[in-house]
Write a protein that holds these residues in place. Sequence first.
Motif, PDB file in Angstrom:
ATOM      1  N   GLU A 142       0.828  -1.199   0.000  1.00  0.00           N
ATOM      2  CA  GLU A 142       0.000   0.000   0.000  1.00  0.00           C
ATOM      3  C   GLU A 142       0.867   1.257   0.000  1.00  0.00           C
ATOM      4  N   GLU A 143       2.059   1.169   0.605  1.00  0.00           N
ATOM      5  CA  GLU A 143       2.958   2.320   0.590  1.00  0.00           C
ATOM      6  C   GLU A 143       3.354   2.683  -0.837  1.00  0.00           C
ATOM      7  N   MET A 144       3.574   1.672  -1.683  1.00  0.00           N
ATOM      8  CA  MET A 144       3.932   1.940  -3.080  1.00  0.00           C
ATOM      9  C   MET A 144       2.757   2.567  -3.817  1.00  0.00           C
ATOM     10  N   LYS A 145       1.584   2.055  -3.588  1.00  0.00           N
ATOM     11  CA  LYS A 145       0.394   2.619  -4.216  1.00  0.00           C
ATOM     12  C   LYS A 145       0.191   4.077  -3.801  1.00  0.00           C
ATOM     13  N   HIS A 146       0.388   4.360  -2.517  1.00  0.00           N
ATOM     14  CA  HIS A 146       0.221   5.723  -2.020  1.00  0.00           C
ATOM     15  C   HIS A 146       1.305   6.640  -2.591  1.00  0.00           C
ATOM     16  N   LEU A 147       2.524   6.113  -2.736  1.00  0.00           N
ATOM     17  CA  LEU A 147       3.616   6.908  -3.291  1.00  0.00           C
ATOM     18  C   LEU A 147       3.335   7.297  -4.740  1.00  0.00           C
ATOM     19  N   ILE A 148       2.856   6.341  -5.537  1.00  0.00           N
ATOM     20  CA  ILE A 148       2.540   6.640  -6.942  1.00  0.00           C
ATOM     21  C   ILE A 148       1.435   7.687  -7.020  1.00  0.00           C
ATOM     22  N   THR A 149       0.455   7.592  -6.155  1.00  0.00           N
ATOM     23  CA  THR A 149      -0.631   8.573  -6.146  1.00  0.00           C
ATOM     24  C   THR A 149      -0.099   9.968  -5.844  1.00  0.00           C
ATOM     25  N   ARG A 150       0.822  10.089  -4.891  1.00  0.00           N
ATOM     26  CA  ARG A 150       1.416  11.387  -4.568  1.00  0.00           C
ATOM     27  C   ARG A 150       2.228  11.939  -5.732  1.00  0.00           C
ATOM     28  N   LEU A 151       2.966  11.068  -6.393  1.00  0.00           N
ATOM     29  CA  LEU A 151       3.758  11.519  -7.541  1.00  0.00           C
ATOM     30  C   LEU A 151       2.871  11.951  -8.692  1.00  0.00           C
ATOM     31  N   GLU A 152       1.771  11.240  -8.931  1.00  0.00           N
ATOM     32  CA  GLU A 152       0.848  11.626 -10.003  1.00  0.00           C
ATOM     33  C   GLU A 152       0.239  13.005  -9.746  1.00  0.00           C
ATOM     34  N   GLN A 153       0.041  13.359  -8.486  1.00  0.00           N
ATOM     35  CA  GLN A 153      -0.531  14.663  -8.158  1.00  0.00           C
ATOM     36  C   GLN A 153       0.476  15.791  -8.332  1.00  0.00           C
TER      37      GLN A 153
ATOM     38  N   ILE B 262       7.164   8.169 -14.958  1.00  0.00           N
ATOM     39  CA  ILE B 262       7.678   7.028 -15.726  1.00  0.00           C
ATOM     40  C   ILE B 262       8.371   6.087 -14.758  1.00  0.00           C
ATOM     41  N   ILE B 263       7.935   4.825 -14.747  1.00  0.00           N
ATOM     42  CA  ILE B 263       8.455   3.844 -13.793  1.00  0.00           C
ATOM     43  C   ILE B 263       9.170   2.744 -14.571  1.00  0.00           C
ATOM     44  N   ASP B 264      10.451   2.578 -14.283  1.00  0.00           N
ATOM     45  CA  ASP B 264      11.234   1.481 -14.858  1.00  0.00           C
ATOM     46  C   ASP B 264      11.084   0.268 -13.962  1.00  0.00           C
ATOM     47  N   ALA B 265      10.503  -0.812 -14.504  1.00  0.00           N
ATOM     48  CA  ALA B 265      10.205  -2.005 -13.704  1.00  0.00           C
ATOM     49  C   ALA B 265      10.973  -3.205 -14.248  1.00  0.00           C
ATOM     50  N   PRO B 266      11.132  -4.262 -13.445  1.00  0.00           N
ATOM     51  CA  PRO B 266      11.840  -5.463 -13.900  1.00  0.00           C
ATOM     52  C   PRO B 266      11.092  -6.156 -15.044  1.00  0.00           C
ATOM     53  N   PRO B 267      11.757  -7.060 -15.753  1.00  0.00           N
ATOM     54  CA  PRO B 267      11.084  -7.829 -16.807  1.00  0.00           C
ATOM     55  C   PRO B 267       9.998  -8.732 -16.239  1.00  0.00           C
ATOM     56  N   LEU B 268       9.046  -9.076 -17.080  1.00  0.00           N
ATOM     57  CA  LEU B 268       7.846  -9.783 -16.614  1.00  0.00           C
ATOM     58  C   LEU B 268       8.061 -11.270 -16.369  1.00  0.00           C
ATOM     59  N   LEU B 269       8.823 -11.923 -17.245  1.00  0.00           N
ATOM     60  CA  LEU B 269       8.895 -13.387 -17.154  1.00  0.00           C
ATOM     61  C   LEU B 269       9.766 -13.900 -16.009  1.00  0.00           C
ATOM     62  N   PRO B 270      10.930 -13.331 -15.733  1.00  0.00           N
ATOM     63  CA  PRO B 270      11.738 -13.892 -14.646  1.00  0.00           C
ATOM     64  C   PRO B 270      11.132 -13.678 -13.271  1.00  0.00           C
ATOM     65  N   VAL B 271      10.499 -12.504 -13.039  1.00  0.00           N
ATOM     66  CA  VAL B 271       9.954 -12.185 -11.716  1.00  0.00           C
ATOM     67  C   VAL B 271       8.557 -11.610 -11.876  1.00  0.00           C
ATOM     68  N   THR B 272       7.836 -11.523 -10.765  1.00  0.00           N
ATOM     69  CA  THR B 272       6.451 -11.031 -10.781  1.00  0.00           C
ATOM     70  C   THR B 272       6.336  -9.568 -10.382  1.00  0.00           C
ATOM     71  N   ASP B 273       7.463  -8.872 -10.211  1.00  0.00           N
ATOM     72  CA  ASP B 273       7.426  -7.494  -9.727  1.00  0.00           C
ATOM     73  C   ASP B 273       6.579  -6.595 -10.610  1.00  0.00           C
ATOM     74  N   SER B 274       6.785  -6.665 -11.919  1.00  0.00           N
ATOM     75  CA  SER B 274       6.075  -5.775 -12.836  1.00  0.00           C
ATOM     76  C   SER B 274       4.582  -6.073 -12.853  1.00  0.00           C
ATOM     77  N   ALA B 275       4.207  -7.342 -12.824  1.00  0.00           N
ATOM     78  CA  ALA B 275       2.786  -7.682 -12.818  1.00  0.00           C
ATOM     79  C   ALA B 275       2.106  -7.156 -11.554  1.00  0.00           C
ATOM     80  N   VAL B 276       2.802  -7.220 -10.421  1.00  0.00           N
ATOM     81  CA  VAL B 276       2.236  -6.705  -9.172  1.00  0.00           C
ATOM     82  C   VAL B 276       2.136  -5.186  -9.221  1.00  0.00           C
ATOM     83  N   LEU B 277       3.211  -4.542  -9.701  1.00  0.00           N
ATOM     84  CA  LEU B 277       3.249  -3.084  -9.726  1.00  0.00           C
ATOM     85  C   LEU B 277       2.304  -2.499 -10.766  1.00  0.00           C
ATOM     86  N   SER B 278       2.008  -3.255 -11.830  1.00  0.00           N
ATOM     87  CA  SER B 278       1.153  -2.733 -12.905  1.00  0.00           C
ATOM     88  C   SER B 278      -0.264  -2.429 -12.431  1.00  0.00           C
TER      89      SER B 278
END
Length: 496
Positions: free
Chosen positions: A358-369, A375-391
């Motif tokens: 939830e801290e990440m979600k709140h941080l993105i909301t503050r940055l959008e305001q 622009i968020i650089d995220a890890p690749p999709l297939l090796p890890v699940t980070d990008s799918a979670v963050l998307s």
Amino acid sequence: MDLRDYLRVLRRNWILVVAITLIGLLTGGAASVLAKPTYTADTQLFVAIQSSGSVLELQQGNTFSTARVQSYVKTVGSPAVLQPAIDDLGLEMTAEELASRVKASSEINTVLIDIAVVDQSPVQAAAIAQAVANSLVRAVDSLERPKTGGSSPVGLSIIKPAKAPSAPSAPNTRMNLLAGLAIGLAMGIAAAILRSTLDNRIRNESDLRRVTDAPLLGGISFDQEASKNPLLTQSAPQSPRSESFRQLRTNLQFANVSGHARSVLITSSLPGEGKSTTATNLSIAMAQAGLSVCLVDADLRRPMVNEYLGLDRNAGLTTALLGTSDVNDLLQPWGDDNLFVLTSGQIPPNPSELLGSEEMKHLITRLEQAFDAVIIDAPPLLPVTDSAVLSQHVGGVVVVAGSQKLRYQDLEKALAALAMVGSNVLGVVLNRIPAKGPDSYAYSYYSHEDTHVKNSGSSSTTGQKTRRRSTEGGAVTPSGVRPPTLFPGERIGGRR
């Protein structure tokens, strides 16, 4: 595949086509050199009716002889004709073996019989041809002679005696070379089409359309200098690479015409497809257009943004998520435009949990305001699940596909992972596309003066990559950029 697809396949595999064609040509030449020369001697006979009657009888005799010629041609290959020739010359072969060397023919509506004999010796070829012709004359005279006695009504005469040929008839070097060239070219084209059919790598837009209908936001042309000078500011302003990122910026604005996706996540299917350079240069291009941009390095496994921009990553995203420092103190301005960077910070042991919190979600909301674009650089999709979670916390996702490297099935799996969590895929970016050739995407429209600027661009922008930094209160501020009072971070969440 239409004609343009086949032409693209040939242009893409022209080296393979040329190589196989040359192999076919060399094979034809080798066959001509290694084959033993053979000689062909020929002779010709005339079939006539032994009659001196009226004109009507002559016409009937001519019709009779024409009808019998084909029978005589077939008779040439029989033992009744060949065995006497073998006996006359004392040859050590059977009639069947000699028949494979003898060829008899006759043109339609003529009374002429042609006999050709092939042998490795020109003298022997002529002798056999003459012996076979003499044997045919005797055989026809014997076969056509009436049983009641008398002479044969049909007579064969040799009108062209056999002579020893002066040059070999085979191998035909010119014909072998042409045949090898034609066969090699056909095999080369077939190999190119087969290779293209079996090749499942994404090379251009047509290959991309086999996997997804997502919009193609742009194509980043390949530049050999990009590995040394990856930033947009290190290229000539009107170089194909710079134009590619400006086109991507424009197309992304159209893809997000509603304006709901203020935060955009940049990811890829596999490592090494250029997502970090794409995210960094897209942020620079947007800042150059007058937008306030925040670039967030959310690749908490292999962060690269700080290396590209020459920034410190000891305090960054993970610091803000853990609550150690406020994001206002962690934003680092870069360049002369309104671009701010939130580096990754220290690499945590649980990246997926942090990015999905939830801290990440709140941080993105503050940055959008606070910013026009995040622009968020995220890890690749297939090796890890980070990008799918963050998307799930961002307004839209852009997938970078490495041309000539990414395979169909990998992109399908990556897009399926995003679809499973309900992500808003804005489009796909093809990276590392050749500037020339059948798979090119970018267009060049700059003069030779711009090329000079490109060559000197890296030296003029070196200072942007290696700015002096000072640390106060956990924030890293490049000196000589602008006063800290202009930070958009002053407005984030209404906090100071």
